[in-house]
Design a protein around this motif. Structure first.
Motif, PDB file in Angstrom:
ATOM      1  N   ILE A  13       0.838  -1.206   0.000  1.00 29.23           N
ATOM      2  CA  ILE A  13       0.000   0.000   0.000  1.00 29.23           C
ATOM      3  C   ILE A  13       0.869   1.250   0.000  1.00 29.23           C
ATOM      4  CG2 ILE A  13      -1.634   1.331   1.384  1.00 29.23           C
ATOM      5  CD1 ILE A  13      -2.936  -1.349   2.152  1.00 29.23           C
ATOM      6  N   SER A  14       1.931   1.263   0.776  1.00 28.68           N
ATOM      7  CA  SER A  14       2.797   2.445   0.794  1.00 28.68           C
ATOM      8  C   SER A  14       3.528   2.614  -0.539  1.00 28.68           C
ATOM      9  CB  SER A  14       3.785   2.382   1.961  1.00 28.68           C
ATOM     10  OG  SER A  14       4.572   1.218   1.886  1.00 28.68           O
ATOM     11  N   LEU A  16       2.350   1.667  -3.434  1.00 24.12           N
ATOM     12  CA  LEU A  16       1.312   2.109  -4.355  1.00 24.12           C
ATOM     13  C   LEU A  16       1.033   3.603  -4.187  1.00 24.12           C
ATOM     14  CD1 LEU A  16      -0.848   1.331  -6.476  1.00 24.12           C
ATOM     15  CD2 LEU A  16      -2.397   0.918  -4.557  1.00 24.12           C
ATOM     16  N   VAL A  17       0.917   4.054  -2.961  1.00 17.62           N
ATOM     17  CA  VAL A  17       0.675   5.476  -2.692  1.00 17.62           C
ATOM     18  C   VAL A  17       1.848   6.313  -3.197  1.00 17.62           C
ATOM     19  CG1 VAL A  17       0.451   7.181  -0.834  1.00 17.62           C
ATOM     20  CG2 VAL A  17      -0.904   5.080  -0.781  1.00 17.62           C
ATOM     21  N   LEU A  18       3.057   5.873  -2.934  1.00 17.41           N
ATOM     22  CA  LEU A  18       4.236   6.597  -3.402  1.00 17.41           C
ATOM     23  C   LEU A  18       4.281   6.653  -4.925  1.00 17.41           C
ATOM     24  CD1 LEU A  18       6.904   8.009  -2.649  1.00 17.41           C
ATOM     25  CD2 LEU A  18       7.998   5.756  -2.809  1.00 17.41           C
ATOM     26  N   SER A  19       3.965   5.572  -5.593  1.00 12.40           N
ATOM     27  CA  SER A  19       3.960   5.536  -7.059  1.00 12.40           C
ATOM     28  C   SER A  19       2.906   6.482  -7.632  1.00 12.40           C
ATOM     29  CB  SER A  19       3.695   4.124  -7.565  1.00 12.40           C
ATOM     30  OG  SER A  19       4.694   3.252  -7.134  1.00 12.40           O
ATOM     31  N   LEU A  20       1.709   6.458  -7.059  1.00 13.11           N
ATOM     32  CA  LEU A  20       0.657   7.354  -7.534  1.00 13.11           C
ATOM     33  C   LEU A  20       1.020   8.814  -7.310  1.00 13.11           C
ATOM     34  CD1 LEU A  20      -2.534   5.400  -6.399  1.00 13.11           C
ATOM     35  CD2 LEU A  20      -1.613   5.632  -8.716  1.00 13.11           C
ATOM     36  N   TYR A  21       1.671   9.113  -6.203  1.00 11.37           N
ATOM     37  CA  TYR A  21       2.115  10.474  -5.924  1.00 11.37           C
ATOM     38  C   TYR A  21       3.167  10.924  -6.937  1.00 11.37           C
ATOM     39  CZ  TYR A  21       4.126  14.484  -3.518  1.00 11.37           C
ATOM     40  OH  TYR A  21       4.599  15.723  -3.224  1.00 11.37           O
ATOM     41  N   LYS A  22       4.099  10.049  -7.270  1.00 10.29           N
ATOM     42  CA  LYS A  22       5.132  10.400  -8.257  1.00 10.29           C
ATOM     43  C   LYS A  22       4.511  10.604  -9.642  1.00 10.29           C
ATOM     44  CE  LYS A  22       9.463   8.943  -7.322  1.00 10.29           C
ATOM     45  NZ  LYS A  22      10.568   8.027  -7.450  1.00 10.29           N
ATOM     46  N   TYR A  24       1.449  11.659 -10.188  1.00 13.81           N
ATOM     47  CA  TYR A  24       0.751  12.938 -10.069  1.00 13.81           C
ATOM     48  C   TYR A  24       1.710  14.111 -10.259  1.00 13.81           C
ATOM     49  CZ  TYR A  24      -1.536  16.914  -7.854  1.00 13.81           C
ATOM     50  OH  TYR A  24      -2.046  18.162  -7.595  1.00 13.81           O
TER      51      TYR A  24
END
Length: 101
Positions: A13-14, A16-22, A24
């Protein structure tokens, strides 16, 4: 659930969140200054094309005439070439079917 499973789910999950933030951050947040695909830019190019057009003019000559037009901004329309002119002519003919070169 075992502790290893919880750690693996948390890591996934972390990540995934980091990848989506990058992703964005990578996507453009505001329009580029030299974006020649905006409706205003296309309208200006159409106006220049109509003003520059003469009977029996080839596309190559129309391109040259448009590029020396007083309202043509070479820095803003630096990508404008023969292919973009042909696309502009096709899209303009959908609005004005009687437009001829």
């Amino acid at each position: 659930m075992k502790t290893v499973e919880i750690i693996m789910i948390a890591a996934f999950i972390s990540a995934l969140v980091l990848s989506l933030y990058k992703i964005y951050l990578f996507l453009p947040q505001k329009p580029l200054a030299d974006d020649d695909t905006t409706p205003e830019s296309v309208a200006l190019l159409e106006k220049i094309m109509v003003e520059s057009n003469r009977e029996n003019m080839s596309e190559e000559i129309l391109l040259e005439v448009m590029m020396v037009h007083a309202e043509f901004d070479k820095e803003h329309f630096w990508r404008f070439n023969l292919n973009k002119l042909q696309q502009l002519i096709r899209s303009y003919r959908l609005k004005e079917p009687n437009f001829r070169l």
